[in-house]
Design a protein around this motif. Structure first.
Motif, PDB file in Angstrom:
ATOM      1  N   SER A 192       0.823  -1.215   0.000  1.00  0.00           N
ATOM      2  CA  SER A 192       0.000   0.000   0.000  1.00  0.00           C
ATOM      3  C   SER A 192       0.855   1.262   0.000  1.00  0.00           C
ATOM      4  O   SER A 192       0.547   2.235  -0.703  1.00  0.00           O
ATOM      5  N   LEU A 195       2.030   1.764  -3.506  1.00  0.00           N
ATOM      6  CA  LEU A 195       0.937   2.200  -4.384  1.00  0.00           C
ATOM      7  C   LEU A 195       0.677   3.697  -4.254  1.00  0.00           C
ATOM      8  O   LEU A 195       0.289   4.365  -5.225  1.00  0.00           O
ATOM      9  N   ALA A 196       0.899   4.249  -3.067  1.00  0.00           N
ATOM     10  CA  ALA A 196       0.641   5.672  -2.838  1.00  0.00           C
ATOM     11  C   ALA A 196       1.662   6.572  -3.515  1.00  0.00           C
ATOM     12  O   ALA A 196       1.357   7.726  -3.827  1.00  0.00           O
ATOM     13  N   PRO A 199       2.582   3.786  -8.140  1.00  0.00           N
ATOM     14  CA  PRO A 199       1.690   2.674  -8.462  1.00  0.00           C
ATOM     15  C   PRO A 199       2.143   1.849  -9.660  1.00  0.00           C
ATOM     16  O   PRO A 199       1.798   0.669  -9.769  1.00  0.00           O
ATOM     17  N   THR A 228      -4.230  -0.820  -1.217  1.00  0.00           N
ATOM     18  CA  THR A 228      -4.722   0.300  -2.024  1.00  0.00           C
ATOM     19  C   THR A 228      -3.836   1.523  -1.811  1.00  0.00           C
ATOM     20  O   THR A 228      -3.176   1.662  -0.772  1.00  0.00           O
ATOM     21  N   ALA A 229      -3.863   2.418  -2.802  1.00  0.00           N
ATOM     22  CA  ALA A 229      -3.120   3.672  -2.676  1.00  0.00           C
ATOM     23  C   ALA A 229      -3.672   4.532  -1.548  1.00  0.00           C
ATOM     24  O   ALA A 229      -2.926   5.242  -0.863  1.00  0.00           O
ATOM     25  N   GLY A 232      -2.219   3.414   1.594  1.00  0.00           N
ATOM     26  CA  GLY A 232      -0.819   3.816   1.627  1.00  0.00           C
ATOM     27  C   GLY A 232      -0.640   5.282   1.942  1.00  0.00           C
ATOM     28  O   GLY A 232       0.295   5.664   2.659  1.00  0.00           O
ATOM     29  N   GLN A 233      -1.551   6.117   1.436  1.00  0.00           N
ATOM     30  CA  GLN A 233      -1.428   7.555   1.679  1.00  0.00           C
ATOM     31  C   GLN A 233      -1.552   7.884   3.161  1.00  0.00           C
ATOM     32  O   GLN A 233      -0.917   8.830   3.643  1.00  0.00           O
TER      33      GLN A 233
END
Length: 254
Positions: A192, A195-196, A199, A228-229, A232-233
């Protein structure tokens, strides 16, 4: 005729600047230098081997921009990853690169001394990989002994790696994810975060349709399929904010 002076590019990346631009930035007060340390290693079948390098570069860039007085050195991409005779740890997987601990430590020491010569006063090491944290702390201790009496200091803020591992894991638990998904390497947390920031380095479609991955695949104690991004954020934001706060506290008054 009016003389027009070229403005340096708006970047915190040392390798994007000329030597005269770097000199001028130092004279203008950018005396903090961040050395991001990555590593070239496997992260399961669906994540590119440059994960740590890209993540360390982007996080260091965001941290430097927040600080306002920092420049980011090129990423250290060659780090200890196990032995090669016989192959151990991540060296059992193609694409991983390893160097001996003493070579790694000497590289960090030499880089820091280079930046001290040029006028940087705060040398910050940010290590993205858990395996060499002890090496980095040892180098920082040695540098500060050898720099005693000068105006330069080396730092390794614990908040950077601690937040990217245990701190971020706690955030994921609060969002309902189990430890057997979060993992310690190449699981939901690791994937994750990437991805953030990058990606394109995750083969997401293949990952979503993959069977559960195991240690033989390079995934340790986790399951990256629900990465998921957005998740990750959450981690990226807290890593940056906590590290910036720690660096400001460590370098206050310098």
């Amino acid at each position: 005729m009016q003389t027009v002076f070229a403005q340096p590019p708006k970047t915190v990346e040392l390798e994007d600047l000329t030597w005269t631009e770097i000199r001028d930035e130092i004279h203008a007060g950018k005396t903090t230098l961040i050395i991001p340390i990555g590593g070239t290693e496997q992260t399961g079948p669906y994540v590119a081997v440059g994960k740590h390098n890209v993540r360390a570069k982007i996080l260091a860039q965001r941290i430097a921009e927040e600080l306002g007085n920092a420049i980011v050195a090129p990423v250290i991409a060659y780090v200890p990853e196990g032995s090669y005779a016989p192959p151990t740890s991540h060296m059992r997987f193609p694409g991983t690169i390893t160097v001996p601990d003493d070579v790694f430590e000497k590289t960090l020491e030499s880089a820091a001394n280079s930046f001290k010569v040029h006028g940087f006063r705060n040398i910050i090491f940010l290590g993205d990989h858990g395996g060499y944290q002890g090496d980095v702390r040892r180098v920082v201790s040695q540098l500060n002994k050898s720099w005693a009496g000068s105006d330069a200091r080396a730092f390794v803020p614990a908040e950077y790696y601690d937040t990217s591992s245990t701190g971020y894991n706690q955030i994921l638990r609060e969002h309902g994810f189990r430890d057997d998904e979060i993992g310690t390497h190449a699981g939901l947390a690791d994937t994750s975060l990437l991805l953030a920031v990058a990606p394109q380095m995750v083969r997401l479609d293949e990952l979503k349709n993959a069977p559960k991955l195991e240690a033989a695949d390079g995934v340790y104690g986790g399951d990256p399929r629900r990465s998921t991004a957005a998740l990750g954020q959450l981690g990226i934001d807290v890593i940056v904010s906590r590290t910036v706060d720690a660096i400001r506290k460590d370098t206050a008054g310098r």
